[in-house]
Design a protein around this motif. Sequence first.
Motif, PDB file in Angstrom:
ATOM      1  N   TYR A  37      34.138  23.682  26.740  1.00  0.00           N
ATOM      2  CA  TYR A  37      32.994  24.194  27.500  1.00  0.00           C
ATOM      3  C   TYR A  37      33.467  24.886  28.779  1.00  0.00           C
ATOM      4  O   TYR A  37      32.949  25.936  29.161  1.00  0.00           O
ATOM      5  N   MET A  38      34.460  24.304  29.436  1.00  0.00           N
ATOM      6  CA  MET A  38      34.995  24.896  30.650  1.00  0.00           C
ATOM      7  C   MET A  38      35.624  26.249  30.343  1.00  0.00           C
ATOM      8  O   MET A  38      35.380  27.236  31.051  1.00  0.00           O
ATOM      9  N   LEU A  39      36.417  26.326  29.272  1.00  0.00           N
ATOM     10  CA  LEU A  39      37.067  27.593  28.925  1.00  0.00           C
ATOM     11  C   LEU A  39      36.051  28.674  28.589  1.00  0.00           C
ATOM     12  O   LEU A  39      36.249  29.850  28.921  1.00  0.00           O
ATOM     13  N   ARG A  40      34.954  28.293  27.945  1.00  0.00           N
ATOM     14  CA  ARG A  40      33.892  29.262  27.642  1.00  0.00           C
ATOM     15  C   ARG A  40      33.361  29.900  28.918  1.00  0.00           C
ATOM     16  O   ARG A  40      33.033  31.082  28.950  1.00  0.00           O
ATOM     17  N   LYS A  41      33.228  29.094  29.963  1.00  0.00           N
ATOM     18  CA  LYS A  41      32.704  29.592  31.232  1.00  0.00           C
ATOM     19  C   LYS A  41      33.736  30.424  31.987  1.00  0.00           C
ATOM     20  O   LYS A  41      33.385  31.347  32.707  1.00  0.00           O
ATOM     21  N   VAL A  42      35.003  30.093  31.844  1.00  0.00           N
ATOM     22  CA  VAL A  42      36.060  30.713  32.637  1.00  0.00           C
ATOM     23  C   VAL A  42      36.573  32.018  32.037  1.00  0.00           C
ATOM     24  O   VAL A  42      36.847  32.974  32.770  1.00  0.00           O
ATOM     25  N   ILE A  43      36.714  32.083  30.725  1.00  0.00           N
ATOM     26  CA  ILE A  43      37.365  33.233  30.087  1.00  0.00           C
ATOM     27  C   ILE A  43      36.312  34.212  29.551  1.00  0.00           C
ATOM     28  O   ILE A  43      35.625  33.910  28.572  1.00  0.00           O
ATOM     29  N   PRO A  44      36.201  35.372  30.157  1.00  0.00           N
ATOM     30  CA  PRO A  44      35.247  36.372  29.652  1.00  0.00           C
ATOM     31  C   PRO A  44      35.689  36.885  28.274  1.00  0.00           C
ATOM     32  O   PRO A  44      36.885  36.944  27.974  1.00  0.00           O
ATOM     33  N   ASP A  45      34.738  37.274  27.467  1.00  0.00           N
ATOM     34  CA  ASP A  45      35.044  37.757  26.117  1.00  0.00           C
ATOM     35  C   ASP A  45      36.028  38.929  26.135  1.00  0.00           C
ATOM     36  O   ASP A  45      36.909  39.011  25.284  1.00  0.00           O
ATOM     37  N   GLU A  46      35.906  39.813  27.112  1.00  0.00           N
ATOM     38  CA  GLU A  46      36.780  40.982  27.136  1.00  0.00           C
ATOM     39  C   GLU A  46      38.233  40.635  27.450  1.00  0.00           C
ATOM     40  O   GLU A  46      39.137  41.443  27.222  1.00  0.00           O
ATOM     41  N   VAL A  47      38.486  39.425  27.937  1.00  0.00           N
ATOM     42  CA  VAL A  47      39.848  38.976  28.236  1.00  0.00           C
ATOM     43  C   VAL A  47      40.477  38.295  27.015  1.00  0.00           C
ATOM     44  O   VAL A  47      41.687  38.321  26.836  1.00  0.00           O
ATOM     45  N   LYS A  48      39.652  37.745  26.164  1.00  0.00           N
ATOM     46  CA  LYS A  48      40.153  37.012  25.000  1.00  0.00           C
ATOM     47  C   LYS A  48      40.880  37.940  24.028  1.00  0.00           C
ATOM     48  O   LYS A  48      40.510  39.112  23.872  1.00  0.00           O
ATOM     49  N   TYR A  49      41.907  37.380  23.369  1.00  0.00           N
ATOM     50  CA  TYR A  49      42.567  38.101  22.297  1.00  0.00           C
ATOM     51  C   TYR A  49      41.588  38.249  21.130  1.00  0.00           C
ATOM     52  O   TYR A  49      40.642  37.468  20.993  1.00  0.00           O
ATOM     53  N   LYS A  50      41.838  39.213  20.287  1.00  0.00           N
ATOM     54  CA  LYS A  50      40.916  39.503  19.192  1.00  0.00           C
ATOM     55  C   LYS A  50      40.625  38.256  18.346  1.00  0.00           C
ATOM     56  O   LYS A  50      39.476  37.972  18.018  1.00  0.00           O
TER      57      LYS A  50
END
Length: 179
Positions: A37-50
């Motif tokens: 849940y924390m990572l969902r809030k911290v990492i924006p989708d555009e930063v995530k690897y495909k």
Amino acid sequence: MMIMINGAFGSGKTTAAKALNKKIPNSMIFDPEEIGYMLRKVIPDEVKYKEEQTDDFQDLELWRTLVVACAKELKRKYNRTLIIPMTLYKLENYEYIRQGLGEIDSEMYHFCLTASKDTIHSRLNDRGETPGEWVYRQTERCIAAFEDARFEIKLDTDQMKREEVVKTILDHIKGGHLT
């Protein structure tokens, strides 16, 4: 000691973990979902690897790394039995986390709570989930994955009451840690 309680959403992991926490002295519950849940809030989708751009935070490599790192720090700092309820059906995550936890504490147990699709969906309904939600859509995938022999010790909870699940887990655990 570490006790992993695995199983599909609705199989009874959290219920069993809470009951075990009351019965095992010097224990605490560590729920890896909180890291997700924390990572969902911290990492924006555009930063995530495909490959991480899914609706499942367990697809974030950082999630499994942090689960093991957090468990290690909890053991080091508080030296308590960790009771870890989590749905781990993806073999890569399961093997990474299981190995990592085993390196932290050699007294590590894994229990996989299984149940039929009807039982799981009934339990999800009972806890207020809406049919068709994400947890429902994972049921068949989890049931199929947990047929793999690596997910031991399996407890079929279809006909078991919470007390029976807890007693069975306690009966499997050896050593002088329990009252």
